[in-house]
Design a protein around this motif. Sequence first.
Motif, PDB file in Angstrom:
ATOM      1  N   VAL A   1     119.681  68.514 -28.014  1.00  0.00           N
ATOM      2  CA  VAL A   1     118.878  69.369 -28.891  1.00  0.00           C
ATOM      3  C   VAL A   1     118.887  68.864 -30.330  1.00  0.00           C
ATOM      4  O   VAL A   1     117.944  69.097 -31.085  1.00  0.00           O
ATOM      5  CB  VAL A   1     119.412  70.820 -28.843  1.00  0.00           C
ATOM      6  CG1 VAL A   1     118.740  71.685 -29.879  1.00  0.00           C
ATOM      7  CG2 VAL A   1     119.218  71.393 -27.457  1.00  0.00           C
ATOM      8  N   GLY A   2     119.967  68.162 -30.716  1.00  0.00           N
ATOM      9  CA  GLY A   2     120.027  67.654 -32.078  1.00  0.00           C
ATOM     10  C   GLY A   2     120.659  68.621 -33.070  1.00  0.00           C
ATOM     11  O   GLY A   2     120.310  68.628 -34.250  1.00  0.00           O
ATOM     12  N   CYS A   3     121.592  69.432 -32.610  1.00  0.00           N
ATOM     13  CA  CYS A   3     122.316  70.338 -33.511  1.00  0.00           C
ATOM     14  C   CYS A   3     122.906  69.567 -34.698  1.00  0.00           C
ATOM     15  O   CYS A   3     122.956  70.067 -35.819  1.00  0.00           O
ATOM     16  CB  CYS A   3     123.469  71.034 -32.786  1.00  0.00           C
ATOM     17  SG  CYS A   3     123.018  71.802 -31.224  1.00  0.00           S
TER      18      CYS A   3
ATOM     19  N   CYS B   1     121.596  69.056 -38.320  1.00  0.00           N
ATOM     20  CA  CYS B   1     121.814  70.070 -39.364  1.00  0.00           C
ATOM     21  C   CYS B   1     123.276  70.457 -39.529  1.00  0.00           C
ATOM     22  O   CYS B   1     123.619  71.150 -40.483  1.00  0.00           O
ATOM     23  CB  CYS B   1     121.028  71.338 -39.049  1.00  0.00           C
ATOM     24  SG  CYS B   1     119.242  71.119 -39.110  1.00  0.00           S
ATOM     25  N   HIS B   2     124.119  70.077 -38.582  1.00  0.00           N
ATOM     26  CA  HIS B   2     125.530  70.503 -38.620  1.00  0.00           C
ATOM     27  C   HIS B   2     126.447  69.307 -38.434  1.00  0.00           C
ATOM     28  O   HIS B   2     126.238  68.518 -37.502  1.00  0.00           O
ATOM     29  CB  HIS B   2     125.844  71.471 -37.464  1.00  0.00           C
ATOM     30  CG  HIS B   2     125.146  72.783 -37.540  1.00  0.00           C
ATOM     31  ND1 HIS B   2     125.566  73.800 -38.354  1.00  0.00           N
ATOM     32  CD2 HIS B   2     124.054  73.247 -36.878  1.00  0.00           C
ATOM     33  CE1 HIS B   2     124.772  74.850 -38.185  1.00  0.00           C
ATOM     34  NE2 HIS B   2     123.836  74.553 -37.302  1.00  0.00           N
TER      35      HIS B   2
ATOM     36  N   ALA C   1     122.355  70.676 -43.481  1.00  0.00           N
ATOM     37  CA  ALA C   1     121.510  71.845 -43.757  1.00  0.00           C
ATOM     38  C   ALA C   1     122.242  73.132 -43.378  1.00  0.00           C
ATOM     39  O   ALA C   1     122.067  74.165 -44.013  1.00  0.00           O
ATOM     40  CB  ALA C   1     120.203  71.743 -42.971  1.00  0.00           C
ATOM     41  N   GLY C   2     123.080  73.057 -42.348  1.00  0.00           N
ATOM     42  CA  GLY C   2     123.869  74.214 -41.917  1.00  0.00           C
ATOM     43  C   GLY C   2     125.352  73.932 -42.119  1.00  0.00           C
ATOM     44  O   GLY C   2     125.732  72.806 -42.452  1.00  0.00           O
TER      45      GLY C   2
ATOM     46  N   LEU D   1     130.414  72.736 -38.006  1.00  0.00           N
ATOM     47  CA  LEU D   1     130.840  73.523 -36.847  1.00  0.00           C
ATOM     48  C   LEU D   1     132.321  73.310 -36.531  1.00  0.00           C
ATOM     49  O   LEU D   1     132.852  73.913 -35.599  1.00  0.00           O
ATOM     50  CB  LEU D   1     129.977  73.178 -35.629  1.00  0.00           C
ATOM     51  CG  LEU D   1     128.489  73.519 -35.805  1.00  0.00           C
ATOM     52  CD1 LEU D   1     127.704  73.118 -34.558  1.00  0.00           C
ATOM     53  CD2 LEU D   1     128.296  75.007 -36.104  1.00  0.00           C
TER      54      LEU D   1
ATOM     55  N   ALA E   1     127.496  83.047 -38.948  1.00  0.00           N
ATOM     56  CA  ALA E   1     126.657  83.007 -40.151  1.00  0.00           C
ATOM     57  C   ALA E   1     127.071  84.090 -41.155  1.00  0.00           C
ATOM     58  O   ALA E   1     126.233  84.625 -41.874  1.00  0.00           O
ATOM     59  CB  ALA E   1     125.176  83.147 -39.776  1.00  0.00           C
ATOM     60  N   GLY E   2     128.342  84.435 -41.142  1.00  0.00           N
ATOM     61  CA  GLY E   2     128.863  85.372 -42.126  1.00  0.00           C
ATOM     62  C   GLY E   2     128.444  86.811 -41.918  1.00  0.00           C
ATOM     63  O   GLY E   2     128.762  87.668 -42.739  1.00  0.00           O
ATOM     64  N   ARG E   3     127.723  87.115 -40.805  1.00  0.00           N
ATOM     65  CA  ARG E   3     127.282  88.499 -40.663  1.00  0.00           C
ATOM     66  C   ARG E   3     127.277  89.101 -39.265  1.00  0.00           C
ATOM     67  O   ARG E   3     127.116  90.312 -39.138  1.00  0.00           O
ATOM     68  CB  ARG E   3     125.922  88.712 -41.322  1.00  0.00           C
ATOM     69  CG  ARG E   3     124.858  87.696 -40.989  1.00  0.00           C
ATOM     70  CD  ARG E   3     123.831  87.750 -42.127  1.00  0.00           C
ATOM     71  NE  ARG E   3     122.636  86.963 -41.964  1.00  0.00           N
ATOM     72  CZ  ARG E   3     122.577  85.639 -42.115  1.00  0.00           C
ATOM     73  NH1 ARG E   3     123.660  84.940 -42.320  1.00  0.00           N
ATOM     74  NH2 ARG E   3     121.423  85.023 -42.008  1.00  0.00           N
TER      75      ARG E   3
ATOM     76  N   VAL F   1     126.579  76.006 -24.395  1.00  0.00           N
ATOM     77  CA  VAL F   1     126.761  75.647 -25.804  1.00  0.00           C
ATOM     78  C   VAL F   1     127.770  76.603 -26.458  1.00  0.00           C
ATOM     79  O   VAL F   1     128.665  76.177 -27.194  1.00  0.00           O
ATOM     80  CB  VAL F   1     125.407  75.689 -26.559  1.00  0.00           C
ATOM     81  CG1 VAL F   1     125.619  75.636 -28.074  1.00  0.00           C
ATOM     82  CG2 VAL F   1     124.520  74.523 -26.109  1.00  0.00           C
TER      83      VAL F   1
HETATM   84  C1  HEC Z   1     117.097  72.745 -38.564  1.00  0.00           C
HETATM   85  C2  HEC Z   1     118.523  72.823 -38.797  1.00  0.00           C
HETATM   86  C3  HEC Z   1     119.413  73.408 -37.714  1.00  0.00           C
HETATM   87  C4  HEC Z   1     119.517  73.040 -36.385  1.00  0.00           C
HETATM   88  C5  HEC Z   1     118.698  71.984 -35.635  1.00  0.00           C
HETATM   89  C6  HEC Z   1     120.591  73.821 -35.837  1.00  0.00           C
HETATM   90  N1  HEC Z   1     121.117  74.649 -36.790  1.00  0.00           N
HETATM   91 FE1  HEC Z   1     122.697  75.925 -36.564  1.00  0.00          FE
HETATM   92  N2  HEC Z   1     122.453  76.590 -38.463  1.00  0.00           N
HETATM   93  C7  HEC Z   1     121.558  76.088 -39.378  1.00  0.00           C
HETATM   94  C8  HEC Z   1     121.680  76.823 -40.620  1.00  0.00           C
HETATM   95  C9  HEC Z   1     120.850  76.583 -41.892  1.00  0.00           C
HETATM   96  C10 HEC Z   1     122.703  77.777 -40.420  1.00  0.00           C
HETATM   97  C11 HEC Z   1     123.185  78.842 -41.412  1.00  0.00           C
HETATM   98  C12 HEC Z   1     122.409  80.086 -41.035  1.00  0.00           C
HETATM   99  C13 HEC Z   1     122.633  81.291 -41.881  1.00  0.00           C
HETATM  100  O1  HEC Z   1     123.661  81.411 -42.558  1.00  0.00           O
HETATM  101  O2  HEC Z   1     121.741  82.158 -41.822  1.00  0.00           O
HETATM  102  C14 HEC Z   1     123.173  77.588 -39.056  1.00  0.00           C
HETATM  103  C15 HEC Z   1     124.198  78.324 -38.483  1.00  0.00           C
HETATM  104  C16 HEC Z   1     124.768  78.043 -37.261  1.00  0.00           C
HETATM  105  C17 HEC Z   1     125.947  78.655 -36.726  1.00  0.00           C
HETATM  106  C18 HEC Z   1     126.822  79.658 -37.442  1.00  0.00           C
HETATM  107  C19 HEC Z   1     127.903  78.858 -38.131  1.00  0.00           C
HETATM  108  C20 HEC Z   1     128.941  79.647 -38.849  1.00  0.00           C
HETATM  109  O3  HEC Z   1     129.853  79.023 -39.394  1.00  0.00           O
HETATM  110  O4  HEC Z   1     128.887  80.873 -38.880  1.00  0.00           O
HETATM  111  C21 HEC Z   1     126.187  78.109 -35.511  1.00  0.00           C
HETATM  112  C22 HEC Z   1     127.330  78.413 -34.563  1.00  0.00           C
HETATM  113  C23 HEC Z   1     125.137  77.157 -35.273  1.00  0.00           C
HETATM  114  N3  HEC Z   1     124.285  77.128 -36.346  1.00  0.00           N
HETATM  115  C24 HEC Z   1     125.051  76.393 -34.135  1.00  0.00           C
HETATM  116  C25 HEC Z   1     124.010  75.516 -33.866  1.00  0.00           C
HETATM  117  C26 HEC Z   1     123.854  74.825 -32.598  1.00  0.00           C
HETATM  118  C27 HEC Z   1     124.823  74.898 -31.445  1.00  0.00           C
HETATM  119  C28 HEC Z   1     122.704  74.098 -32.702  1.00  0.00           C
HETATM  120  C29 HEC Z   1     122.036  73.273 -31.616  1.00  0.00           C
HETATM  121  C30 HEC Z   1     121.789  73.969 -30.370  1.00  0.00           C
HETATM  122  C31 HEC Z   1     122.170  74.317 -34.031  1.00  0.00           C
HETATM  123  N4  HEC Z   1     122.978  75.183 -34.705  1.00  0.00           N
HETATM  124  C32 HEC Z   1     121.011  73.725 -34.528  1.00  0.00           C
HETATM  125  C33 HEC Z   1     120.650  75.054 -39.174  1.00  0.00           C
HETATM  126  C34 HEC Z   1     120.430  74.429 -37.954  1.00  0.00           C
END
Ligand code: HEC
Length: 119
Positions: free
Chosen positions: A40-42, A45-46, A58-59, A62, A72-74, A111
């Motif tokens: 998926v390419g998580c 952003c992470h 961007a995020g 992990l 996400a703090g909430r 996941v």
């Molecule tokens: C386009 C960018 C992007 C992609 C792709 C993405 N994320 Fe995120 N993710 C974010 C952002 C930005 C946040 C912060 C969201 C917020 O605080 O509202 C986040 C928050 C999270 C969180 C919460 C983290 C925390 O510390 O509370 C998790 C878990 C997470 N993502 C998992 C994943 C997983 C697993 C994938 C792939 C399946 C993924 N993300 C794909 C941008 C992305």
Amino acid sequence: MKGRAVLLALLTAACSDKSGGPREIAGADPARGLEVARKVGCAACHETPGIAWPRGAAGPSLEGFGGRSLIAGRFPNQPDNLVRWVRDAPSMAPETGMPATRITEAEARDVAAWLYTLQ
Ligand code: HEC
């Protein structure tokens, strides 16, 4: 300080007391979850343990996510919430920068199981 210590103690107690505890996801496979995350390419952003590249910012990282009490703090970091979050975060938080990922429910469960292994 004191409140923080109490909270930590509670969290630690909650974690050490889980034979089949609240963060077990029946039938889910963390190894498959990592493969889904790759596909998926998580990591675009992470910063993601187990995925060397890319290391997007961007995020939030992990690393250690399994030990966090909130998503996400909430949202309480519980399996149902996490499965929904990794599939369709905007349905929970319309303003979030985390996009819907178009993975299946089964993939999202894998996941989530993998995320809980990140200590
Ligand atoms: C386009 C960018 C992007 C992609 C792709 C993405 N994320 Fe995120 N993710 C974010 C952002 C930005 C946040 C912060 C969201 C917020 O605080 O509202 C986040 C928050 C999270 C969180 C919460 C983290 C925390 O510390 O509370 C998790 C878990 C997470 N993502 C998992 C994943 C997983 C697993 C994938 C792939 C399946 C993924 N993300 C794909 C941008 C992305």
